[in-house]
Design a protein around this motif. Structure first.
Motif, PDB file in Angstrom:
ATOM      1  N   ILE A  68     -52.749  30.160  59.814  1.00 18.20           N
ATOM      2  CA  ILE A  68     -53.210  29.706  58.508  1.00 18.20           C
ATOM      3  C   ILE A  68     -54.267  30.682  58.006  1.00 18.20           C
ATOM      4  N   LEU A  69     -54.053  31.245  56.831  1.00 18.38           N
ATOM      5  CA  LEU A  69     -54.977  32.222  56.262  1.00 18.38           C
ATOM      6  C   LEU A  69     -56.091  31.545  55.472  1.00 18.38           C
ATOM      7  N   ASP A  70     -55.726  30.525  54.700  1.00 22.55           N
ATOM      8  CA  ASP A  70     -56.704  29.722  53.964  1.00 22.55           C
ATOM      9  C   ASP A  70     -56.022  28.408  53.609  1.00 22.55           C
ATOM     10  N   ALA A  71     -56.612  27.639  52.723  1.00 21.95           N
ATOM     11  CA  ALA A  71     -56.123  26.287  52.435  1.00 21.95           C
ATOM     12  C   ALA A  71     -54.722  26.264  51.837  1.00 21.95           C
ATOM     13  N   HIS A  72     -54.243  27.398  51.315  1.00 23.02           N
ATOM     14  CA  HIS A  72     -52.944  27.401  50.651  1.00 23.02           C
ATOM     15  C   HIS A  72     -52.007  28.510  51.105  1.00 23.02           C
ATOM     16  N   ASN A  73     -52.413  29.314  52.060  1.00 23.06           N
ATOM     17  CA  ASN A  73     -51.588  30.453  52.473  1.00 23.06           C
ATOM     18  C   ASN A  73     -51.479  30.537  53.988  1.00 23.06           C
ATOM     19  N   ALA A  74     -50.314  30.961  54.429  1.00 22.33           N
ATOM     20  CA  ALA A  74     -50.070  31.085  55.869  1.00 22.33           C
ATOM     21  C   ALA A  74     -49.065  32.189  56.135  1.00 22.33           C
ATOM     22  N   ALA A 111     -38.712  33.392  46.552  1.00 25.85           N
ATOM     23  CA  ALA A 111     -37.882  32.232  46.869  1.00 25.85           C
ATOM     24  C   ALA A 111     -38.751  30.992  47.067  1.00 25.85           C
ATOM     25  N   VAL A 112     -38.246  29.860  46.619  1.00 30.19           N
ATOM     26  CA  VAL A 112     -38.934  28.579  46.774  1.00 30.19           C
ATOM     27  C   VAL A 112     -38.242  27.783  47.882  1.00 30.19           C
ATOM     28  N   ILE A 113     -39.040  27.266  48.804  1.00 33.06           N
ATOM     29  CA  ILE A 113     -38.514  26.422  49.876  1.00 33.06           C
ATOM     30  C   ILE A 113     -38.997  25.000  49.629  1.00 33.06           C
ATOM     31  N   GLU A 114     -38.072  24.083  49.500  1.00 36.84           N
ATOM     32  CA  GLU A 114     -38.405  22.682  49.244  1.00 36.84           C
ATOM     33  C   GLU A 114     -38.659  21.969  50.574  1.00 36.84           C
ATOM     34  N   LEU A 115     -39.753  21.208  50.629  1.00 33.27           N
ATOM     35  CA  LEU A 115     -40.150  20.490  51.825  1.00 33.27           C
ATOM     36  C   LEU A 115     -40.090  18.987  51.570  1.00 33.27           C
ATOM     37  N   ASP A 116     -40.376  18.197  52.611  1.00 33.92           N
ATOM     38  CA  ASP A 116     -40.351  16.744  52.457  1.00 33.92           C
ATOM     39  C   ASP A 116     -41.466  16.264  51.530  1.00 33.92           C
ATOM     40  N   HIS A 117     -41.319  15.031  51.040  1.00 31.24           N
ATOM     41  CA  HIS A 117     -42.321  14.354  50.201  1.00 31.24           C
ATOM     42  C   HIS A 117     -42.626  15.140  48.924  1.00 31.24           C
ATOM     43  N   GLY A 118     -41.655  15.907  48.444  1.00 29.69           N
ATOM     44  CA  GLY A 118     -41.820  16.603  47.189  1.00 29.69           C
ATOM     45  C   GLY A 118     -42.633  17.877  47.241  1.00 29.69           C
ATOM     46  N   HIS A 119     -43.039  18.300  48.424  1.00 31.78           N
ATOM     47  CA  HIS A 119     -43.821  19.534  48.562  1.00 31.78           C
ATOM     48  C   HIS A 119     -42.889  20.748  48.567  1.00 31.78           C
ATOM     49  N   CYS A 120     -43.476  21.919  48.347  1.00 29.32           N
ATOM     50  CA  CYS A 120     -42.700  23.147  48.416  1.00 29.32           C
ATOM     51  C   CYS A 120     -43.625  24.304  48.760  1.00 29.32           C
ATOM     52  N   PHE A 124     -43.296  36.025  57.604  1.00 31.54           N
ATOM     53  CA  PHE A 124     -43.283  35.841  56.160  1.00 31.54           C
ATOM     54  C   PHE A 124     -44.643  35.303  55.714  1.00 31.54           C
ATOM     55  N   GLN A 125     -45.117  35.746  54.544  1.00 30.72           N
ATOM     56  CA  GLN A 125     -46.308  35.154  53.957  1.00 30.72           C
ATOM     57  C   GLN A 125     -45.866  34.083  52.975  1.00 30.72           C
ATOM     58  N   LEU A 126     -46.383  32.880  53.177  1.00 29.66           N
ATOM     59  CA  LEU A 126     -45.995  31.728  52.374  1.00 29.66           C
ATOM     60  C   LEU A 126     -47.202  31.170  51.635  1.00 29.66           C
ATOM     61  N   GLU A 127     -46.958  30.718  50.418  1.00 28.71           N
ATOM     62  CA  GLU A 127     -48.008  30.062  49.636  1.00 28.71           C
ATOM     63  C   GLU A 127     -47.635  28.598  49.422  1.00 28.71           C
ATOM     64  N   PHE A 128     -48.585  27.715  49.753  1.00 24.04           N
ATOM     65  CA  PHE A 128     -48.413  26.280  49.560  1.00 24.04           C
ATOM     66  C   PHE A 128     -49.368  25.874  48.435  1.00 24.04           C
ATOM     67  N   ALA A 129     -48.936  26.057  47.211  1.00 24.92           N
ATOM     68  CA  ALA A 129     -49.839  25.937  46.062  1.00 24.92           C
ATOM     69  C   ALA A 129     -50.150  24.491  45.710  1.00 24.92           C
ATOM     70  N   ASP A 130     -49.271  23.552  46.092  1.00 23.42           N
ATOM     71  CA  ASP A 130     -49.422  22.187  45.581  1.00 23.42           C
ATOM     72  C   ASP A 130     -50.197  21.257  46.500  1.00 23.42           C
ATOM     73  N   ALA A 131     -50.698  21.761  47.646  1.00 22.99           N
ATOM     74  CA  ALA A 131     -51.409  20.875  48.568  1.00 22.99           C
ATOM     75  C   ALA A 131     -52.271  21.690  49.521  1.00 22.99           C
ATOM     76  N   ASN A 132     -53.309  21.040  50.043  1.00 19.40           N
ATOM     77  CA  ASN A 132     -54.081  21.645  51.128  1.00 19.40           C
ATOM     78  C   ASN A 132     -53.179  21.745  52.348  1.00 19.40           C
ATOM     79  N   LEU A 137     -51.164  18.880  54.404  1.00 20.45           N
ATOM     80  CA  LEU A 137     -49.705  18.858  54.327  1.00 20.45           C
ATOM     81  C   LEU A 137     -49.080  18.815  55.714  1.00 20.45           C
ATOM     82  N   LEU A 138     -49.621  19.631  56.630  1.00 20.53           N
ATOM     83  CA  LEU A 138     -49.071  19.649  57.990  1.00 20.53           C
ATOM     84  C   LEU A 138     -49.279  18.312  58.682  1.00 20.53           C
ATOM     85  N   GLU A 139     -50.432  17.690  58.470  1.00 20.99           N
ATOM     86  CA  GLU A 139     -50.672  16.378  59.066  1.00 20.99           C
ATOM     87  C   GLU A 139     -49.692  15.345  58.527  1.00 20.99           C
TER      88      GLU A 139
END
Length: 344
Positions: free
Chosen positions: A85-91, A105-114, A125-133, A137-139
């Motif tokens: 985990i790089l910060d609250a929104h990137n990994a 590319a967008v990857i859709e996750l459970d509970h409406g997250h992406c 891969f570097q991923l951005e999780f813009a819609d949640a901490n 999200l992992l919890e």
């Protein structure tokens, strides 16, 4: 030495797929680092091999639920394993899919997250999780990242059992498995005996399971992991030396943290990334004894253990463990390596 020197045959039935009902119910193979002598014990006997002069150093990293399942927008299944985990929104993560996703590319996750793929570097891969901490999200939707040799899906019990009782610094994607044997009762017995404890942090990465792909060990590129050794731990080590005690590392990750902080020749407080690769011939500066689990053939961890206790002695101990049907790997039995002095 060559990679193939560290190969051995392990029957599949000796790979522990689940933890025992009780953490401290494991067996303990004790091997004298000086003579190679082997004793077969129970893990609860570990208390008999330590005394009030010694210092136990634990890794307090906490495993995060780092495995996510999702879908491409085209419908294809995707499995994500967070590496760091790089910060609250990137990994940075490993991404498994029928076809590797491209930047944007967008990857859709459970509970409406992406999450969005920002780019790629080698296998990661570097991923951005813009819609949640990301931690939250992992919890909520993450799964415990059981190692690849555990062939079952994770279940609710793994949330606690693939975690040490003293875990507090979130960031690992694999457990420091030697610490899994300690329950609160064992920690209380250690304290009652007057044995001191200290902590380091090393966030175990999934690279710990990556095979060594080159026969010549000098060509192997070690994965990097974050470590931290505080001044209080350095002082605890100094005091143990003064009273004639041993510094006993609980796990190879504690060894790597202590030895990474000792590169100057003596142990110093510090933190950062370490890619320390310990192979036979390495001169240990800060560790006198080690508790560890049994490790994969041709793995960097088996090479570290062989460097510490002697190649021939360690490989003989592994043959003995197989003959005696010890349980191997993360949820398996333990091994104590050091100058054995029974204090019972």
């Amino acid at each position: 030495m060559k990679k193939s020197d560290f190969n051995y045959h392990l029957p599949d039935h000796l790979i522990a797929q689940k933890p025992l009902p009780d953490r401290s119910a494991s067996r303990l193979l004790c091997m004298d680092r000086d003579t190679g002598r082997i004793d077969d014990r129970q893990f609860t006997d570990f208390i008999d091999w330590i005394d009030e002069r010694d210092l136990l150093v634990f890794n307090d990293t906490k495993v995060i639920p780092a495995r996510l399942f999702g879908r491409k927008q085209t419908g294809g299944k995707v499995e994500i394993l967070i590496e760091r985990i790089l910060d609250a929104h990137n990994a940075i993560a490993h991404v498994r899919a029928s076809k590797a996703p491209k930047a944007g590319a967008v990857i859709e996750l459970d509970h409406g997250h992406c999450c969005i793929v920002l780019g790629r570097e080698n296998d990661l891969f570097q991923l951005e999780f813009a819609d949640a901490n990301l931690f939250a999200l992992l919890e909520q939707i993450g799964h415990m990242p059981l190692p690849p040799y555990i062939t079952r899906a994770d279940d609710e019990s793994d949330l606690t059992r693939y975690q040490t009782v003293f875990a507090r610094e979130a960031g690992a994607v694999a457990a420091p498995t030697a610490g899994l044997h300690f329950d609160q009762a064992m920690m209380d017995r250690i304290n009652a005996k007057g044995v001191r404890t200290a902590f380091v942090t090393l966030h175990v990465g999934s690279g710990t399971f990556q095979p060594v792909r080159v026969e010549d060990l000098s060509e192997h590129l070690m994965h990097k992991e974050f470590f931290s050794v505080a001044s209080g731990t350095v002082e605890a080590v100094r005091q143990a030396r003064e009273r004639g005690g041993r510094v006993i590392a609980i796990g190879t990750t504690a060894v790597r943290a202590l030895e990474s902080a000792s590169k100057s020749g003596c142990l110093e407080p510090g933190f950062g990334d370490t890619d320390l690769f310990i192979t036979p011939g390495y001169q240990f500066r800060s560790v006198d004894a080690m508790l560890t689990n049994f490790h994969l053939p041709e793995s960097t961890l088996l090479m570290l253990v062989s460097a510490f206790a002697g190649y021939e002695s360690v490989m003989n101990a592994y043959r003995h463990a197989i003959d005696q049907s010890y349980r191997f790997f993360s949820y398996g039995d333990a091994m104590f390596l050091g100058t054995l002095r029974n204090t019972h």
